[in-house]
Design a protein around this motif. Structure first.
Motif, PDB file in Angstrom:
ATOM      1  N   ARG A  49       8.700  -0.315 -14.218  1.00  0.00           N
ATOM      2  CA  ARG A  49       8.299  -1.977 -13.173  1.00  0.00           C
ATOM      3  C   ARG A  49       6.924  -2.400 -12.798  1.00  0.00           C
ATOM      4  O   ARG A  49       6.327  -3.219 -13.978  1.00  0.00           O
ATOM      5  N   LEU A  50       7.045  -1.564 -12.011  1.00  0.00           N
ATOM      6  CA  LEU A  50       5.473  -1.711 -11.319  1.00  0.00           C
ATOM      7  C   LEU A  50       4.792  -1.742 -12.372  1.00  0.00           C
ATOM      8  O   LEU A  50       3.134  -2.677 -12.144  1.00  0.00           O
ATOM      9  N   VAL A  51       4.536  -0.691 -12.664  1.00  0.00           N
ATOM     10  CA  VAL A  51       2.585   0.177 -13.168  1.00  0.00           C
ATOM     11  C   VAL A  51       3.102  -0.781 -15.239  1.00  0.00           C
ATOM     12  O   VAL A  51       1.641  -0.841 -14.939  1.00  0.00           O
ATOM     13  N   THR A  52       4.196  -1.398 -15.021  1.00  0.00           N
ATOM     14  CA  THR A  52       4.157  -1.983 -16.788  1.00  0.00           C
ATOM     15  C   THR A  52       3.160  -3.228 -16.679  1.00  0.00           C
ATOM     16  O   THR A  52       2.409  -3.912 -17.132  1.00  0.00           O
ATOM     17  N   ALA A  53       3.805  -4.290 -15.253  1.00  0.00           N
ATOM     18  CA  ALA A  53       2.996  -5.358 -15.152  1.00  0.00           C
ATOM     19  C   ALA A  53       2.156  -5.534 -14.331  1.00  0.00           C
ATOM     20  O   ALA A  53       1.001  -5.102 -14.634  1.00  0.00           O
ATOM     21  N   ALA A  54       1.446  -4.069 -13.286  1.00  0.00           N
ATOM     22  CA  ALA A  54       0.014  -3.826 -12.867  1.00  0.00           C
ATOM     23  C   ALA A  54      -1.068  -3.152 -13.984  1.00  0.00           C
ATOM     24  O   ALA A  54      -1.840  -3.916 -14.352  1.00  0.00           O
ATOM     25  N   ARG A  55      -0.614  -3.273 -15.425  1.00  0.00           N
ATOM     26  CA  ARG A  55      -1.516  -2.765 -16.465  1.00  0.00           C
ATOM     27  C   ARG A  55      -1.864  -4.030 -16.744  1.00  0.00           C
ATOM     28  O   ARG A  55      -3.413  -4.028 -17.412  1.00  0.00           O
ATOM     29  N   GLN A  56      -1.242  -5.225 -16.666  1.00  0.00           N
ATOM     30  CA  GLN A  56      -2.408  -6.675 -16.571  1.00  0.00           C
ATOM     31  C   GLN A  56      -2.794  -7.106 -15.722  1.00  0.00           C
ATOM     32  O   GLN A  56      -3.499  -7.949 -16.354  1.00  0.00           O
ATOM     33  N   TRP A  57      -2.632  -7.126 -14.609  1.00  0.00           N
ATOM     34  CA  TRP A  57      -3.826  -7.314 -13.709  1.00  0.00           C
ATOM     35  C   TRP A  57      -5.407  -6.762 -13.667  1.00  0.00           C
ATOM     36  O   TRP A  57      -5.517  -5.767 -14.184  1.00  0.00           O
ATOM     37  N   ASP A  58      -6.260  -7.630 -13.061  1.00  0.00           N
ATOM     38  CA  ASP A  58      -7.673  -7.054 -12.760  1.00  0.00           C
ATOM     39  C   ASP A  58      -7.326  -5.908 -12.517  1.00  0.00           C
ATOM     40  O   ASP A  58      -6.763  -5.163 -11.380  1.00  0.00           O
TER      41      ASP A  58
END
Length: 251
Positions: A18-27
């Motif tokens: 879940r962390l990796v999925t979310a972090a793809r969208q961050w700067d």
């Protein structure tokens, strides 16, 4: 929204996938900072690094390929080299793991890295050269007609040094790629059409027709393929969510 901007407590409690999925969208700075915090949280780095690397090794959806590779590129240099050695043969992480290991003095043969990963690593290097070339090209196209645009150099060189760097970088990559330039542009277009299209459009104006022609064809293929990938991804999301909710009007 909470998934995109979690609290620190929620972030540390996330599982790696879940962390990796979310972090793809961050700067990039935010993603790097958050992943480092996650690794030292919970059970600590010894337990969490293997989970994070395993999550990064899972192929991303076709619409998140570049974001996922950016996450890989900024995360793997912090990983323990002993763990990275086990990912050299990984089709997603292999090329990045190999680069980190070489940087710390480990010998890694090019043939040990899967071709798919080597291709994506080259694509990202090419994309990094294409971005400044695009910016300069736009700036030159914005010059008023009554002003004189930069002329070619005395040796017939390009007036845009950024574009010249892109051409040179591609030529170096193609020299060592099985099948040469025509095979490389075709492979790039299939691997990630959304990312490859920018560089391929610029390469379609390469002075060498042996590069320009296949690049133009590969660019056209990207333009056809990417919208199809987006529709397929959206359809998969709707199926996963049970379709559009009844009674909710679409604006």
């Amino acid at each position: 929204m909470a998934e995109r901007f979690p609290t620190v407590e929620a972030m540390v409690a996330m599982d790696a996938a879940r962390l990796v999925t979310a972090a793809r969208q961050w700067d990039d700075p935010a993603a790097h900072r958050v992943l480092r915090q996650w690794v030292v949280g919970g059970e600590g780095p010894e337990a969490r690094w293997p989970r994070l690397l395993a999550a990064l090794a899972v192929p991303a959806p076709s619409t998140d390929l570049l974001g996922h590779r950016r996450l890989v590129a900024q995360t793997l240099p912090d990983a323990p080299p002993g763990l990275l050695a086990g990912y050299v043969g990984d089709p997603v992480l292999g090329a990045w793991a190999a680069e980190v290991l070489r940087a710390v003095g480990e010998a890694v043969e090019e043939e040990a890295v899967p071709r798919s990963s080597r291709l994506l690593w080259r694509l990202d290097r090419l994309h990094a050269l294409a971005v400044p070339a695009w910016r300069t090209s736009f700036a030159l196209s914005a010059i008023p007609e009554d002003e004189e645009a930069p002329s070619e150099g005395a040796d017939g060189g390009l007036p845009n040094p950024e574009l010249g760097a892109l051409h040179e970088g591609f030529e170096q990559m193609a020299a060592g790629w099985p099948g040469g330039a025509s095979a490389l542009v075709s492979d790039l277009a299939r691997a990630d059409p959304a990312t490859a299209s920018h560089a391929l459009q610029l390469l379609s104006d390469h002075p060498d027709e042996e590069i320009a022609r296949p690049a133009a064809l590969a660019y056209e293929e990207c333009e056809k393929t990417y919208p199809t990938q987006v529709r397929q991804a959206q359809s998969a999301e709707r199926r996963k969510g049970g379709g559009r909710r009844k009674g909710k009007k679409r604006r």
